[in-house]
Design a protein around this motif. Sequence first.
Motif, PDB file in Angstrom:
ATOM      1  N   ILE A 131       0.853  -1.202   0.000  1.00 36.18           N
ATOM      2  CA  ILE A 131       0.000   0.000   0.000  1.00 36.18           C
ATOM      3  C   ILE A 131       0.885   1.248   0.000  1.00 36.18           C
ATOM      4  O   ILE A 131       0.717   2.148  -0.823  1.00 36.18           O
ATOM      5  N   CYS A 132       1.864   1.287   0.911  1.00 36.72           N
ATOM      6  CA  CYS A 132       2.675   2.500   1.075  1.00 36.72           C
ATOM      7  C   CYS A 132       3.630   2.753  -0.093  1.00 36.72           C
ATOM      8  O   CYS A 132       4.055   3.895  -0.293  1.00 36.72           O
ATOM      9  N   ILE A 133       3.970   1.701  -0.856  1.00 37.88           N
ATOM     10  CA  ILE A 133       4.883   1.904  -1.983  1.00 37.88           C
ATOM     11  C   ILE A 133       4.286   2.864  -3.003  1.00 37.88           C
ATOM     12  O   ILE A 133       5.013   3.554  -3.736  1.00 37.88           O
ATOM     13  N   TRP A 134       2.955   2.969  -3.040  1.00 39.90           N
ATOM     14  CA  TRP A 134       2.305   3.903  -3.966  1.00 39.90           C
ATOM     15  C   TRP A 134       2.480   5.358  -3.536  1.00 39.90           C
ATOM     16  O   TRP A 134       2.107   6.281  -4.264  1.00 39.90           O
ATOM     17  N   GLY A 135       3.062   5.557  -2.355  1.00 41.61           N
ATOM     18  CA  GLY A 135       3.383   6.914  -1.923  1.00 41.61           C
ATOM     19  C   GLY A 135       4.743   7.384  -2.415  1.00 41.61           C
ATOM     20  O   GLY A 135       5.117   8.546  -2.196  1.00 41.61           O
ATOM     21  N   ALA A 136       5.497   6.503  -3.105  1.00 39.82           N
ATOM     22  CA  ALA A 136       6.837   6.875  -3.570  1.00 39.82           C
ATOM     23  C   ALA A 136       6.838   8.118  -4.464  1.00 39.82           C
ATOM     24  O   ALA A 136       7.698   8.997  -4.307  1.00 39.82           O
ATOM     25  N   PRO A 137       5.881   8.273  -5.415  1.00 40.53           N
ATOM     26  CA  PRO A 137       5.885   9.508  -6.223  1.00 40.53           C
ATOM     27  C   PRO A 137       5.729  10.758  -5.363  1.00 40.53           C
ATOM     28  O   PRO A 137       6.385  11.780  -5.626  1.00 40.53           O
ATOM     29  N   ALA A 138       4.883  10.694  -4.339  1.00 42.44           N
ATOM     30  CA  ALA A 138       4.691  11.855  -3.459  1.00 42.44           C
ATOM     31  C   ALA A 138       5.960  12.143  -2.666  1.00 42.44           C
ATOM     32  O   ALA A 138       6.410  13.295  -2.577  1.00 42.44           O
ATOM     33  N   MET A 139       6.566  11.109  -2.086  1.00 42.29           N
ATOM     34  CA  MET A 139       7.738  11.307  -1.237  1.00 42.29           C
ATOM     35  C   MET A 139       8.942  11.802  -2.031  1.00 42.29           C
ATOM     36  O   MET A 139       9.629  12.751  -1.628  1.00 42.29           O
ATOM     37  N   LEU A 140       9.222  11.162  -3.165  1.00 42.14           N
ATOM     38  CA  LEU A 140      10.391  11.560  -3.944  1.00 42.14           C
ATOM     39  C   LEU A 140      10.156  12.877  -4.672  1.00 42.14           C
ATOM     40  O   LEU A 140      11.091  13.657  -4.879  1.00 42.14           O
ATOM     41  N   GLY A 141       8.896  13.149  -5.041  1.00 45.47           N
ATOM     42  CA  GLY A 141       8.574  14.462  -5.587  1.00 45.47           C
ATOM     43  C   GLY A 141       8.783  15.553  -4.547  1.00 45.47           C
ATOM     44  O   GLY A 141       9.320  16.628  -4.846  1.00 45.47           O
ATOM     45  N   LEU A 142       8.410  15.253  -3.311  1.00 41.79           N
ATOM     46  CA  LEU A 142       8.612  16.211  -2.212  1.00 41.79           C
ATOM     47  C   LEU A 142      10.083  16.431  -1.908  1.00 41.79           C
ATOM     48  O   LEU A 142      10.470  17.519  -1.471  1.00 41.79           O
ATOM     49  N   TYR A 143      10.916  15.403  -2.104  1.00 44.37           N
ATOM     50  CA  TYR A 143      12.357  15.591  -1.899  1.00 44.37           C
ATOM     51  C   TYR A 143      12.878  16.694  -2.816  1.00 44.37           C
ATOM     52  O   TYR A 143      13.628  17.580  -2.393  1.00 44.37           O
ATOM     53  N   GLY A 144      12.493  16.607  -4.093  1.00 47.72           N
ATOM     54  CA  GLY A 144      12.917  17.634  -5.032  1.00 47.72           C
ATOM     55  C   GLY A 144      12.375  19.010  -4.660  1.00 47.72           C
ATOM     56  O   GLY A 144      13.103  20.008  -4.680  1.00 47.72           O
ATOM     57  N   LEU A 145      11.090  19.063  -4.307  1.00 47.25           N
ATOM     58  CA  LEU A 145      10.478  20.328  -3.910  1.00 47.25           C
ATOM     59  C   LEU A 145      11.138  20.915  -2.661  1.00 47.25           C
ATOM     60  O   LEU A 145      11.454  22.107  -2.610  1.00 47.25           O
ATOM     61  N   SER A 146      11.364  20.083  -1.647  1.00 48.82           N
ATOM     62  CA  SER A 146      11.946  20.566  -0.384  1.00 48.82           C
ATOM     63  C   SER A 146      13.356  21.083  -0.601  1.00 48.82           C
ATOM     64  O   SER A 146      13.741  22.135  -0.069  1.00 48.82           O
ATOM     65  N   GLY A 147      14.172  20.343  -1.378  1.00 50.94           N
ATOM     66  CA  GLY A 147      15.522  20.812  -1.672  1.00 50.94           C
ATOM     67  C   GLY A 147      15.500  22.136  -2.421  1.00 50.94           C
ATOM     68  O   GLY A 147      16.316  23.029  -2.159  1.00 50.94           O
ATOM     69  N   TRP A 148      14.549  22.267  -3.340  1.00 44.93           N
ATOM     70  CA  TRP A 148      14.415  23.508  -4.116  1.00 44.93           C
ATOM     71  C   TRP A 148      14.040  24.667  -3.199  1.00 44.93           C
ATOM     72  O   TRP A 148      14.606  25.757  -3.299  1.00 44.93           O
ATOM     73  N   TYR A 149      13.103  24.422  -2.294  1.00 43.49           N
ATOM     74  CA  TYR A 149      12.697  25.488  -1.363  1.00 43.49           C
ATOM     75  C   TYR A 149      13.871  25.942  -0.491  1.00 43.49           C
ATOM     76  O   TYR A 149      14.069  27.132  -0.268  1.00 43.49           O
TER      77      TYR A 149
END
Length: 435
Positions: A131-149
């Motif tokens: 179930i949680c593996i489907w959260g990978a796009p959200a988590m890894l997308g957030l990594y890019g966003l957080s680093g950018w911020y």
Amino acid sequence: MNPIDRQILQIALPSIVSNITVPLLGLIDVAIVGHLGSPAYIGAIAVGGMLFNIIYWIFGFLRMGTSGMTSQAYGKRDLPEIVRLLIRSVGIGLAVALCLILLQVPIRQAAFQIIRPTEEVREMATLYFHICIWGAPAMLGLYGLSGWYIGMQNSRIPMYIAITQNIVNIMASLSLVCFFGMKVEGVALGTLIAQYAGLLMGLVLWMNRYGKLKKYIVWKGVLQKEAMIRFFQVNRDIFLRTLCLVAVTLFFTSAGASQGEIILAVNTLLMQLFTLFSYVMDGFAYAGEALSGRYIGARNRKAFTDTVRHLFIWGAGLTVLFTLVYASGGNAFLALLTDDRNVITAADTYFYWALAIPAAGIAAFIWDGIFIGATATRGMLLSMAASAVSFFAVYYGFHTVLGNHALWLAFLVYLSMRGAMQTLLSRKVMEKSFH
């Protein structure tokens, strides 16, 4: 207050809050399943949570690499490149997430071959994982966003995202478990919902705060060969560095476990003192990433040098503070975590190693942030690799004589070596950044 100190704290303090909220996601899940009547539920969440921690930890380069390169582009006021960096990072994160989803079965099977949980825990952890593996796009997308911020000198938005995720996770998980009769699957779905709520929050805040940058969203240049080569070189070094870090961390746990339950419990508790220190120091490392990259991009050597000096002044003050707090209240803190007298008594034997953690680790934390801001990732990799080798050399050289003391000695040597090597490399990094 000195303007440099004000800039440091404006980035460091929200980052510290964000760091502290990260483990709350896992703690909330454990607290909920802890009342379902079987220890197997806790085991399933622990195993599943550990798998995702390791997976996302390994891909943390998406945040760190993006932060350093974005802060330099920010210092240059290169708005088109700032936007291209965001697209590159988020795009690569989503591509990696897709690979994780496609390979979820072999990843889970390989992990269970190493962990070997009981059959009941394996069954529940499998449900949680898929179930949680489907959260990978959200988590890894957030990594890019957080680093950018962070590269944009804005650590408040990552803090808002982290707080949002925790609130949504509590509400969703409790609702699914208490009102819909779900068990592990309810907690997993609650976590999944919280992850996408965080991504949505990050995108909405981007539109609100940086919507004017939309005019720079063009695909031309995003996949430019030289830019992509640099992006992957920076992130490759951070990725390999992270593998060394994971190897040391996992070995520390496994070496403690091999010495029995009491030693494993003692090491786990004492490492919480390191974890608390790291949450605070990582906030100042993030400030180092943002500000050093910004001043390198702006070719402002004086501001860069002043920032480095002030970061180390803050680090020295926090080292003294943490050492004094741990010396005076560390045992009381351990007593809050466990009431097992055997564990607390055994911890006294190794407590002085934990007291040395702030002094041993301070330089490594500060230099990590500065090196990321300077995109001097090769220096980070070399210092981490040498430090990891020293960790294993010290442990295997002394463990037959010193037992668990050798493990702690090796860990402190590893922390100290990281800081010492980066100190030696720092002059070369500065010259290269401002040549």
